[in-house]
Design a protein around this motif. Sequence first.
Motif, PDB file in Angstrom:
ATOM      1  N   UNK A  97       0.571  -1.212  -0.181  1.00  0.00           N
ATOM      2  CA  UNK A  97       0.253   0.482  -0.055  1.00  0.00           C
ATOM      3  C   UNK A  97       0.462   1.557  -0.298  1.00  0.00           C
ATOM      4  N   UNK A 101       0.801   5.437  -1.267  1.00  0.00           N
ATOM      5  CA  UNK A 101      -0.171   7.000  -1.180  1.00  0.00           C
ATOM      6  C   UNK A 101      -0.604   7.089  -2.475  1.00  0.00           C
ATOM      7  N   UNK A 102       1.023   7.014  -3.393  1.00  0.00           N
ATOM      8  CA  UNK A 102       0.682   7.108  -4.948  1.00  0.00           C
ATOM      9  C   UNK A 102       1.514   6.107  -5.489  1.00  0.00           C
ATOM     10  N   UNK A 103       1.159   5.396  -6.953  1.00  0.00           N
ATOM     11  CA  UNK A 103       1.954   3.952  -7.193  1.00  0.00           C
ATOM     12  C   UNK A 103       3.725   4.390  -7.239  1.00  0.00           C
ATOM     13  N   UNK A 147       6.437   6.127  -1.014  1.00  0.00           N
ATOM     14  CA  UNK A 147       7.038   4.471  -0.652  1.00  0.00           C
ATOM     15  C   UNK A 147       5.473   4.308  -0.137  1.00  0.00           C
ATOM     16  N   UNK A 152       4.045  10.844   7.916  1.00  0.00           N
ATOM     17  CA  UNK A 152       3.721  11.424   6.682  1.00  0.00           C
ATOM     18  C   UNK A 152       2.823  10.393   6.391  1.00  0.00           C
ATOM     19  N   UNK A 185       0.996   7.495   7.099  1.00  0.00           N
ATOM     20  CA  UNK A 185      -0.020   7.440   7.766  1.00  0.00           C
ATOM     21  C   UNK A 185       0.030   7.303   8.997  1.00  0.00           C
ATOM     22  N   UNK A 186      -0.552   6.909  10.203  1.00  0.00           N
ATOM     23  CA  UNK A 186      -1.129   6.994  11.889  1.00  0.00           C
ATOM     24  C   UNK A 186      -0.903   5.226  12.051  1.00  0.00           C
ATOM     25  N   UNK A 189      -3.476   2.698  11.307  1.00  0.00           N
ATOM     26  CA  UNK A 189      -3.934   2.634  10.058  1.00  0.00           C
ATOM     27  C   UNK A 189      -3.157   1.441   9.538  1.00  0.00           C
ATOM     28  N   UNK A 235      -3.643  -1.715  10.953  1.00  0.00           N
ATOM     29  CA  UNK A 235      -5.009  -2.272  10.585  1.00  0.00           C
ATOM     30  C   UNK A 235      -4.608  -3.072   8.768  1.00  0.00           C
ATOM     31  N   UNK A 236      -3.761  -2.141   7.727  1.00  0.00           N
ATOM     32  CA  UNK A 236      -3.120  -2.279   6.847  1.00  0.00           C
ATOM     33  C   UNK A 236      -2.100  -3.485   6.504  1.00  0.00           C
ATOM     34  N   UNK A 255      -5.127  13.546  -3.251  1.00  0.00           N
ATOM     35  CA  UNK A 255      -3.546  13.485  -3.102  1.00  0.00           C
ATOM     36  C   UNK A 255      -2.755  14.640  -2.870  1.00  0.00           C
ATOM     37  N   UNK A 291      -1.048   6.245 -13.501  1.00  0.00           N
ATOM     38  CA  UNK A 291      -1.625   4.535 -12.611  1.00  0.00           C
ATOM     39  C   UNK A 291      -2.833   5.382 -11.929  1.00  0.00           C
ATOM     40  N   UNK A 292      -2.786   6.607 -11.438  1.00  0.00           N
ATOM     41  CA  UNK A 292      -3.694   6.955 -10.682  1.00  0.00           C
ATOM     42  C   UNK A 292      -4.460   7.649 -11.724  1.00  0.00           C
ATOM     43  N   UNK A 317      -6.227   6.673   3.833  1.00  0.00           N
ATOM     44  CA  UNK A 317      -6.725   6.837   5.888  1.00  0.00           C
ATOM     45  C   UNK A 317      -8.249   7.937   6.565  1.00  0.00           C
ATOM     46  N   UNK A 336     -10.489   5.699   5.346  1.00  0.00           N
ATOM     47  CA  UNK A 336     -11.177   4.449   5.884  1.00  0.00           C
ATOM     48  C   UNK A 336     -10.867   4.531   7.624  1.00  0.00           C
TER      49      UNK A 336
END
Lengths: 287, 762
Positions: free
Chosen positions: A181, A183-185, A188, A257, A259-260, A263, A266-267, B669, B693-694, B750, B753
Amino acid sequence: MTEYLKPVDRESARRYLDEHRDSAKIVAGGQSLSLLLRQGLLDPDVMIDISDVDEFSGIETGPDRVSIGAVTTYEQLESHPVSSTVETLGDSVDVIADRQVRTAGTIGGAISHADPSLDIVPPLLCLDATVRIGSVDGERTVPLEEFHDGYMAADLAQNELVEGITFDGSASDWESNYAKHSRVSGGWATVGIASRVRTTDDRDAFTDVRIAAAAVGDTAVRLSSVEDALIGEPTDRETVADAASNATADIDPLDDLSGSAEYKKHLARTLVERSINRTVDRTGGVR
Amino acid sequence: MSRLRRDERTVQRQSERVVGSDVPKIDAEDKVAGDARFGSDLEPDDVLYAAVLYSTRTHAEIDDVDLSPAMAIDGVECALARPDFMGKFDDRVRHYGDVIAAIAATGPETADRAVNAIDYDLTPLDAVHDAREAVDGDAPTVHPNNLDIAQHAQHDFTIENENYTKNIDDYHELTVGDPDRGFEEADHVVTGEYTTPRVSHCNLDTHCTIAEWDDDTLVLTETLASHGRSQREIAGFLEIDPERVKIKEPPSASSSFGGRSLRKLTVEPVAASLAREVDRPVRLQLDREREFVSTATRHQTQFTLETGITADGEITAMSVDVVTDTGAYPNGVGHVVLKNSRDRPLDVYRIPNYEYEGVAAFTNNVPGGEYRAIGSTQLTFALESHLDEVAARAGLDRITFRRKNLVEEGYVRPHTEVPIGSCGVDDCLERGLRRFEELERDETGDPRITRGWGVAVGAHPTTSGATSEDSSEAILTLTADGTVTAHTGAVDQGQGIDTVIAQIVGHETGIPTSRVDVEPFSTTDRFADHLGSIASRSTYIIGAAVRDAAIALERELHDRAASALDVSADAIEIQDGVAASPNGEGIPVEQLLSPTDGDELEVYGSASSTETPVSYGAHFAAVEVDVETGDVDVLTFVASQDVGHAINPKMIEGQLEGAIQHGIEFALYSELQLDRGMPKNANLADYPVISPKEMPEDVACEIVESNEQSGPYGAKGVGTPSMPPVAPAIMNALADATGNRFRDPPIDSETVYTELSSEDRR
């Protein structure tokens, strides 16, 4: 001024490093290093560029061992048959950054950099890979799982460098996957999960399970709580889901940055479940 | 001068398929092959390299700057502290990335090293980082109200709102009809609060200028799309005569999206000060972090909207309250954010009673600036999200509700006496919906997936409307080799205006577009165009001037060919650069040059317009949400856009697809995150920029032609107007998919979710 050295063989690479020790940084592909230099976080007196050292380059496949040289690029790994036979490697390289980075970035550079978010590490952990480390004193090997011994920290003496990585690639009855997972393909990993399993002949029970995660703590880690919950158990989705819920036992993510921590936990559970299911699907088993 | 009517000529020429056809972009091959030379590729022989000491504090007095350690470094030619720069620089830094001192050296590494050697002391000052807090009387002072540092045309304002006392960059209010009565008459009144993100343009090529002084004239080589305004503002800031600032565009302009519309205080005045000191050209290029923090982002904006409607969905009143963050300097036209947020609702919907109040505040944040459909993008996100909520509250269909209230051609907006000209908004909705329905997918049956769709309408004017009349000029030169060189006020930042110019010349003259060379703009050219390529005015007004010149050239060539071939001028046809008589006799146009021309024939054209035609769009999005991760995937996007007339349909599709990309970034984003003014993600590893891709799997562009009477061939703007509806269409689809309204983009996985798994929903 920084001195830039470019050895062409293993002996001179080891010797340069021995001479300059912690005033030197090794340049393999420069994809992580150049960011640190640009941000002013590093200002080495000497840079030793090992990209022309033949002994550190390329992928060798023997009857039971696969050996990847430190300056082998992601792109070279991507186009090598091992990325198809060991699918978690191919899956992982596919989602690393972008084509430019994959063309220059190297496996040895990534392993030495020891960033817990790097996508290539969990697949190698699932392969029980061994790191080959060189110095003027010769070569030693360390299991990858022990090599990363803290946040961005590696078991390397000041005069040692990573020269390659080796794993057992012979077993054709393993299936594997890498699920990420971000943020963008190409970004990171928020969380990355590699899985590698072997099942009974009729594919309805796990005989071996290896799960590893990126971006969930100081280092990439094996998720033994999930592994233990699956070995010997049936491959049905319910069992996998139950086992995946153990994923948080082995991880300790931070808020950042991407995610928490909550989260990411959960991921991790979700991706462990998905990755194992995909791997089981690859065995061709009826579930 | 052409007053632009779509006339007989257009109809006659359509058959030749130049205007209206997909002529390939004339610069594409050079750019794809890497042969194009951008501003940052230029390094003149005697140039010095600048490096700048940037502030890491958000507000501080500069007490002392010791440049001597830097000057002691071999190769350093000049070092200046901010108080010694030219012009209106003072001794205070006001945001992270503001300028403290600068170096010019013989090489870039030397300059960087010298910057690191500078010793300096700053005294930190209290700072303010929220626009709402900044206007409060107790806030630290960033600037006096209505600061004048010669940056943009501000207007006088008086503020009756006692909450707005300090740090005011600009203020607007407007009342139409009787809002109180309008709200009383409503059967439903809905209120909503919305915020928009600081988005960076993320241009591939970072800012780079080469400044040099030719006697008392400053010559800047860089992409500055609004050259006339930049000239005035740079001169004003440097306190020199605007005639003494010349701007030369590099061979290929860098991309802008507003990021290169105007000068930046951290760029041109700094390079100019160094160049003046050493009397040599100085090259200043920003690195990526500076690109994020030392230029400008889209203005962060807070909206409160209230709308009253009758039971059957007629809008009776609307109130719009806006607070926008100008940041540390009026780099950035807070005025335009306010004006566009004020007018857009009235450009799209019939709102009999309307009240508006907007304030732009100085803060110690990275400056806000021009960005594709400035103000309109922010407002349209808020308004179209809000109207979905209004429709839902009243139990009305989203499309029916909008259609009931849309403006139409000839409608006189209550705040202006000018009736709306061409208006394709209803066609956009109808055709867009039809296309969207064609692209509808089968359900997945996967319980982990939920889907939804959204629609949004939006508008933005062609030309900036900053002056009562917009005008431009063009010069076409036919040379002995049969090529036509076009000099215009346009800057082709990738939007394709050079191709449009070549098409118009080819269309009118019969000379092939491949033989039209479009020259980069330079303020040393002999004609005036104050605004350049901003505000989607290039095709509309510069294209019109080119057309005027091309018609003049064609007439001259006809006359000359008629004499040469001994037939009447009406009988001449020019095709493929050959003027032919009806009997088949032909003469290449270059042979029509006469000895009195010298080697070339030059014609002049101009155009002006008092209109600011509005371009409309209705966009549709389908999204899929992974309920286990919160990931949002935009599956389908239909951009249905009223362009007046499509001069190059393929390039319009390019504009629309680019708008979709920018809109997806805004919605889901991209945001420069600041923590009390300090950047958290000012690099491309941490700041999310999307890739193909997006992008949606299905992208469809519906081009609606409403024939704008004041535009060349009926054309009006497309680049900026295509931007505003994108993000709200996606956000409305996300609301439809999840049953939750997200009001503060960008919305990451997030956030989705967390909302979907929250206790209240279970």
